[in-house]
Design a protein around this motif. Structure first.
Motif, PDB file in Angstrom:
ATOM      1  N   SER A 158       0.888  -1.279   0.043  1.00 40.32           N
ATOM      2  CA  SER A 158       0.061   0.106  -0.014  1.00 40.32           C
ATOM      3  C   SER A 158       0.962   1.309   0.040  1.00 40.32           C
ATOM      4  O   SER A 158       0.282   2.127  -0.543  1.00 40.32           O
ATOM      5  CB  SER A 158      -0.878  -0.085   1.280  1.00 40.32           C
ATOM      6  OG  SER A 158      -1.847  -1.010   1.216  1.00 40.32           O
ATOM      7  N   SER A 172       2.210   1.664  -3.331  1.00 35.88           N
ATOM      8  CA  SER A 172       1.101   2.269  -4.295  1.00 35.88           C
ATOM      9  C   SER A 172       1.122   3.794  -4.243  1.00 35.88           C
ATOM     10  O   SER A 172       1.025   4.408  -5.220  1.00 35.88           O
ATOM     11  CB  SER A 172      -0.064   1.612  -3.787  1.00 35.88           C
ATOM     12  OG  SER A 172      -1.267   2.448  -4.561  1.00 35.88           O
ATOM     13  N   THR A 173       1.207   4.342  -3.050  1.00 40.81           N
ATOM     14  CA  THR A 173       1.197   5.586  -2.775  1.00 40.81           C
ATOM     15  C   THR A 173       2.474   6.452  -3.395  1.00 40.81           C
ATOM     16  O   THR A 173       2.523   7.381  -4.255  1.00 40.81           O
ATOM     17  CB  THR A 173       1.264   6.176  -1.141  1.00 40.81           C
ATOM     18  OG1 THR A 173       0.036   5.378  -0.722  1.00 40.81           O
ATOM     19  CG2 THR A 173       1.163   7.654  -1.104  1.00 40.81           C
ATOM     20  N   VAL A 224       4.266   5.030  -5.998  1.00 36.81           N
ATOM     21  CA  VAL A 224       4.248   4.977  -7.567  1.00 36.81           C
ATOM     22  C   VAL A 224       3.109   6.201  -8.042  1.00 36.81           C
ATOM     23  O   VAL A 224       3.338   6.786  -8.947  1.00 36.81           O
ATOM     24  CB  VAL A 224       3.623   3.556  -7.893  1.00 36.81           C
ATOM     25  CG1 VAL A 224       3.289   3.712  -9.281  1.00 36.81           C
ATOM     26  CG2 VAL A 224       4.968   2.785  -7.699  1.00 36.81           C
ATOM     27  N   ALA A 225       2.006   6.122  -7.242  1.00 37.88           N
ATOM     28  CA  ALA A 225       1.230   7.257  -7.607  1.00 37.88           C
ATOM     29  C   ALA A 225       1.569   8.680  -7.461  1.00 37.88           C
ATOM     30  O   ALA A 225       1.290   9.574  -8.359  1.00 37.88           O
ATOM     31  CB  ALA A 225      -0.169   7.419  -6.641  1.00 37.88           C
ATOM     32  N   TYR A 230       3.503   9.124 -10.559  1.00 39.55           N
ATOM     33  CA  TYR A 230       2.560   9.251 -11.684  1.00 39.55           C
ATOM     34  C   TYR A 230       2.345  10.668 -11.865  1.00 39.55           C
ATOM     35  O   TYR A 230       2.079  11.675 -13.037  1.00 39.55           O
ATOM     36  CB  TYR A 230       1.461   8.227 -11.733  1.00 39.55           C
ATOM     37  CG  TYR A 230       1.474   7.135 -12.336  1.00 39.55           C
ATOM     38  CD1 TYR A 230       2.564   6.236 -12.238  1.00 39.55           C
ATOM     39  CD2 TYR A 230       0.294   6.630 -13.091  1.00 39.55           C
ATOM     40  CE1 TYR A 230       2.627   4.880 -12.735  1.00 39.55           C
ATOM     41  CE2 TYR A 230       0.626   5.317 -13.653  1.00 39.55           C
ATOM     42  CZ  TYR A 230       1.542   4.512 -13.458  1.00 39.55           C
ATOM     43  OH  TYR A 230       1.727   3.229 -14.070  1.00 39.55           O
ATOM     44  N   ALA A 276      -4.699  11.101 -10.426  1.00 39.07           N
ATOM     45  CA  ALA A 276      -5.652  10.156  -9.706  1.00 39.07           C
ATOM     46  C   ALA A 276      -6.894  10.841 -10.213  1.00 39.07           C
ATOM     47  O   ALA A 276      -7.290  11.669 -10.065  1.00 39.07           O
ATOM     48  CB  ALA A 276      -5.363   9.769  -8.324  1.00 39.07           C
ATOM     49  N   TYR A 336      -6.529   6.538 -11.246  1.00 39.61           N
ATOM     50  CA  TYR A 336      -5.960   5.694 -12.422  1.00 39.61           C
ATOM     51  C   TYR A 336      -6.473   4.624 -12.627  1.00 39.61           C
ATOM     52  O   TYR A 336      -7.437   4.286 -12.053  1.00 39.61           O
ATOM     53  CB  TYR A 336      -4.394   5.528 -11.979  1.00 39.61           C
ATOM     54  CG  TYR A 336      -3.434   6.632 -11.322  1.00 39.61           C
ATOM     55  CD1 TYR A 336      -3.250   7.669 -12.401  1.00 39.61           C
ATOM     56  CD2 TYR A 336      -3.274   6.647 -10.192  1.00 39.61           C
ATOM     57  CE1 TYR A 336      -2.373   8.802 -11.877  1.00 39.61           C
ATOM     58  CE2 TYR A 336      -2.452   7.757  -9.675  1.00 39.61           C
ATOM     59  CZ  TYR A 336      -2.249   8.938 -10.519  1.00 39.61           C
ATOM     60  OH  TYR A 336      -1.322   9.774  -9.914  1.00 39.61           O
ATOM     61  N   SER A 360      -3.402  -0.009 -13.897  1.00 40.55           N
ATOM     62  CA  SER A 360      -2.127   0.653 -13.753  1.00 40.55           C
ATOM     63  C   SER A 360      -1.322   0.062 -12.508  1.00 40.55           C
ATOM     64  O   SER A 360      -1.907  -0.378 -11.610  1.00 40.55           O
ATOM     65  CB  SER A 360      -2.565   2.111 -13.464  1.00 40.55           C
ATOM     66  OG  SER A 360      -3.193   2.274 -12.729  1.00 40.55           O
ATOM     67  N   PRO A 364      -0.128   1.739  -9.718  1.00 39.17           N
ATOM     68  CA  PRO A 364      -0.392   2.027  -8.498  1.00 39.17           C
ATOM     69  C   PRO A 364      -1.901   1.632  -8.080  1.00 39.17           C
ATOM     70  O   PRO A 364      -1.744   1.223  -6.927  1.00 39.17           O
ATOM     71  CB  PRO A 364      -0.684   3.549  -8.539  1.00 39.17           C
ATOM     72  CG  PRO A 364      -0.677   4.021 -10.136  1.00 39.17           C
ATOM     73  CD  PRO A 364       0.029   2.718 -10.767  1.00 39.17           C
ATOM     74  N   LEU A 399      -1.223  -2.416  -7.189  1.00 37.45           N
ATOM     75  CA  LEU A 399      -0.475  -2.291  -5.953  1.00 37.45           C
ATOM     76  C   LEU A 399      -1.090  -2.065  -4.745  1.00 37.45           C
ATOM     77  O   LEU A 399      -1.053  -2.637  -3.569  1.00 37.45           O
ATOM     78  CB  LEU A 399       0.923  -1.517  -5.794  1.00 37.45           C
ATOM     79  CG  LEU A 399       2.066  -1.864  -6.660  1.00 37.45           C
ATOM     80  CD1 LEU A 399       2.993  -0.383  -6.822  1.00 37.45           C
ATOM     81  CD2 LEU A 399       2.734  -2.981  -6.105  1.00 37.45           C
ATOM     82  N   GLY A 400      -2.020  -1.297  -4.814  1.00 31.80           N
ATOM     83  CA  GLY A 400      -3.027  -0.833  -3.813  1.00 31.80           C
ATOM     84  C   GLY A 400      -3.995  -1.910  -3.755  1.00 31.80           C
ATOM     85  O   GLY A 400      -4.597  -2.135  -2.508  1.00 31.80           O
TER      86      GLY A 400
END
Length: 378
Positions: free
Chosen positions: A232, A235-236, A238-239, A242, A250, A252, A256, A258, A261-262
Motif C-alpha cells: 500500500s 502504491s502511494t 508510485v502514484a 505518476y 488520480a 488511475y 495501472s 499504483p 499495488l493498492g
C-alpha cells in the motif's frame, strides 16, 4: 499479571527458567538467559521484546500453574513490553498516551476524520461528497492536492521521527556495546530473522494460538498484514511518481501499477488484520496480558479499516459514494500515521532492535567457543 512489581516477578521467573532451560531451542530468549543468575532492567527490557509470544514455553513448562512456582513467562513479558514502549516513547510525554492507547488511538483517528471532513467542507467541495466523478483529478476535487499531501506528509513525517527516536532510545538501553563491525556482522542474521519472522515458529511447529495445537497461522497472517502495508505504501509512492513525473492525476486505470499495488496491498492487509483479530478472539487469556490484548485489537481494527476503506474507494470510485468513501479513507490513513508512535506498531522496531542484539550476542558466543573447540582438537 497479578504481581505487584512486574520487574521482581520477571527476575523470579527468569531465574527459574535459567536454572531449568527445558525450553532451550524454542526461541532466542532461552539462549540469551543461559548461565545468567541476575537480570537488570535493561536485560528484562531486551528479553521481553525478544519474546515473540509464541507461548510455546507456557505449554511446555513443568512449573506453570497450578505448580507452586506459577511460572508464566508470556504474561510477564507482555506486561513488561508495554512498560518498555511507554518508557522509551518520544517525546516522553507520549508515555501517558500509550498507557491509555485503547482510548488514545481511536480518539486520534476520530480527530483525523473530523479534520479531513472539515477540510473537504472548507475548500468548497461539499457537492463532491455525493457526486459521481470518474474524470482525471476527481480525487483532488474532493480534497485539494495541497491539503491531501500536507496532511499525509505531516502525519507520516511525525510518525517516522517519533518512532525512530523512540527506537534509538530503546537501543541505547539494550545495546551490548562493542564496535560498528560487530553490528555489521550481525546485521544479516538479524535481518533474516526480522523478514522471515522465524521465531514465530515456536521452535518449529508454530505458535499456540489454539490451545495445545501449534500452527503457523499467526506467522502467515503477520506476513500478509506487513506485506499489505508495504505494498500500500509502494502504491502511494508510485502514484506520486505518476502525478509529479508523468503529470497524470488520480484516479488511475484499474490495470495501472499504483492501482494494482493498492489492490493487492489492501486485500492482503485487510485479510491479515482480520485473521489476527480472529486469533486474538480465540486466544487463551491466562498466558497473556489484558493491556497488550487491547493494544493489539485497537491497532488491528485500525489496519483493517484502512485496508477495507481503500478497497471500497476502488470499488465505488465511479459512483456518487466516491467522495464520502475517499474522505473517510484519507481520514483513517491520516489517523493511522498520527497514532503509530503510541500504538502497538512500536513492537516492530523494538523487536528488530532486540533481534539485532541477539545476533550480536550469538556471534560473540560463537567466537568464544571457537578457541575452546580448537583447544580440544588433538
Amino acid at each position: 499479571m497479578s504481581a505487584a512489581d512486574p520487574m521482581l516477578e520477571a527476575e523470579r521467573v527468569l531465574r527459574i527458567c535459567s536454572a531449568c532451560m527445558y525450553c532451550d531451542g524454542l526461541c532466542p530468549v532461552f539462549p540469551a538467559i543461559d548461565g545468567k543468575h541476575g537480570f537488570s532492567l535493561s536485560d528484562v527490557s531486551y528479553l521481553s521484546n525478544l519474546c515473540h509470544n509464541c507461548q510455546g514455553c507456557w505449554h511446555d513448562c513443568q512449573y506453570a500453574p497450578p505448580h507452586p512456582f506459577a511460572v508464566n513467562l508470556p504474561a510477564t513479558f507482555a506486561e513488561l513490553r508495554q512498560r518498555s514502549y511507554a518508557e522509551h516513547l518520544w517525546p516522553p510525554t507520549l508515555g501517558r498516551a500509550f498507557r491509555a492507547s485503547s482510548l488514545a488511538v481511536p480518539t486520534t483517528v476520530a480527530l483525523a476524520l473530523l479534520t479531513t471532513f472539515a477540510l473537504v467542507l472548507s475548500t468548497g467541495s461539499t457537492e463532491m461528497l455525493f457526486a459521481a466523478d470518474a474524470r482525471e483529478g476527481a480525487f483532488y476535487r474532493v480534497l485539494p492536492w495541497p491539503a491531501m499531501a500536507g496532511l499525509a506528509g505531516g502525519t507520516f513525517a511525525w510518525a517516522v521521527i517519533a518512532i525512530t527516536l523512540a527506537t534509538l532510545r530503546y537501543w541505547r538501553t539494550i545495546a551490548p556495546g562493542g564496535t560498528i563491525s560487530e553490528i555489521l556482522r550481525a546485521l544479516p542474521v538479524a535481518l533474516s530473522d526480522i523478514i522471515t519472522l522465524r521465531h514465530l515458529g515456536g521452535g518449529g511447529p508454530g505458535c499456540h494460538d489454539d490451545g495445545e495445537r501449534p500452527s503457523h497461522r499467526r506467522r502467515i497472517l503477520h506476513h500478509l498484514t506487513a506485506g499489505g502495508f508495504v505494498l500500500s505504501g509502494l502504491s502511494t509512492i508510485v502514484a506520486a511518481a505518476y502525478h509529479h513525473l508523468l503529470g497524470v492525476a488520480a484516479p488511475y486505470p484499474v490495470g495501472s501499477l499504483p492501482v494494482m499495488l493498492g489492490l493487492v496491498g489492501g486485500v492482503t492487509m485487510t485479510v491479515g488484520a482480520v485473521g489476527l483479530l480472529g486469533l486474538e478472539a480465540r486466544a487463551d487469556r491466562e498466558p497473556s496480558d489484558r493491556g497488550e490484548t487491547r493494544l493489539n485489537v485497537a491497532f488491528l481494527i485500525l489496519l483493517a479499516l484502512v485496508g477495507a476503506s481503500g478497497l471500497a474507494v476502488l470499488g465505488f470510485r465511479s459512483t456518487p459514494a466516491m467522495g464520502l468513501l475517499l474522505s473517510t479513507h484519507l481520514g483513517l490513513v491520516f489517523g493511522l500515521f498520527a497514532a503509530l508512535p503510541f500504538s502497538k506498531a512500536l513492537h516492530a522496531p523494538f523487536r528488530a532492535a532486540a533481534l539485532l542484539r541477539a545476533a550480536i550476542d550469538g556471534n560473540r558466543r560463537a567466537s568464544a567457543q571457537a578457541p575452546e573447540a580448537a583447544g580440544d582438537t588433538p
